[in-house]
Design a protein around this motif. Structure first.
Motif, PDB file in Angstrom:
ATOM      1  N   SER A  37       0.887  -1.278  -0.027  1.00 37.33           N
ATOM      2  CA  SER A  37       0.057   0.058   0.002  1.00 37.33           C
ATOM      3  C   SER A  37       0.871   1.305  -0.061  1.00 37.33           C
ATOM      4  N   THR A  38       2.219   1.333   0.741  1.00 35.78           N
ATOM      5  CA  THR A  38       2.703   2.435   0.733  1.00 35.78           C
ATOM      6  C   THR A  38       3.299   2.737  -0.652  1.00 35.78           C
ATOM      7  N   THR A  39       3.521   3.691  -1.222  1.00 37.51           N
ATOM      8  CA  THR A  39       3.823   4.382  -2.498  1.00 37.51           C
ATOM      9  C   THR A  39       5.282   5.126  -2.459  1.00 37.51           C
ATOM     10  N   LEU A  40       5.968   4.860  -3.543  1.00 33.47           N
ATOM     11  CA  LEU A  40       7.118   5.671  -3.627  1.00 33.47           C
ATOM     12  C   LEU A  40       7.218   7.166  -3.341  1.00 33.47           C
ATOM     13  N   GLU A  41       6.240   7.594  -3.973  1.00 36.28           N
ATOM     14  CA  GLU A  41       5.786   9.052  -3.687  1.00 36.28           C
ATOM     15  C   GLU A  41       5.731   9.493  -1.985  1.00 36.28           C
TER      16      GLU A  41
END
Length: 109
Positions: A37-41
């Protein structure tokens, strides 16, 4: 009076002789990372710009962050590294974080 002023100057210089690179990573922020769920951005917002990024053999993006702090006169140091792998949509697949510190003087060869 001149001695006191010189002493204040020497102490001020000694305390300002620390060096840091990167952004310190707080443990609670690392624990909040959620593969899937955590994104690069989101990670760039939390940990700042990465020091490097590359693709592995399977086409996954691998991004690295680093923080280094060395105390005055090289006494004591702290180093943190974070390596994260993302899928093609920029979603976190997995990560590895390491934290270390060294007491005492740091000697170079």
């Amino acid at each position: 009076m001149k001695f006191r002023m010189a002493l204040v100057l020497v102490v001020s210089l000694a305390l300002s002789a620390c060096a840091s690179s990167g952004q310190k990573m707080q443990q609670e922020n690392l624990q909040a990372l959620q593969p899937g769920s955590t994104t690069l951005e989101q990670m760039k917002q939390e940990f700042g710009p990465p020091i490097s990024q590359t693709f592995d053999n399977e086409g996954n993006l691998v991004v690295n962050w680093s923080y280094v702090h060395v105390g005055a006169f090289g006494i004591g140091s702290e180093q943190q590294t974070l390596s994260a792998m993302f899928d093609s949509d920029g979603v976190l697949k997995r990560y590895n974080a390491m934290n270390g510190s060294q007491p005492g003087a740091r000697l170079g060869y």
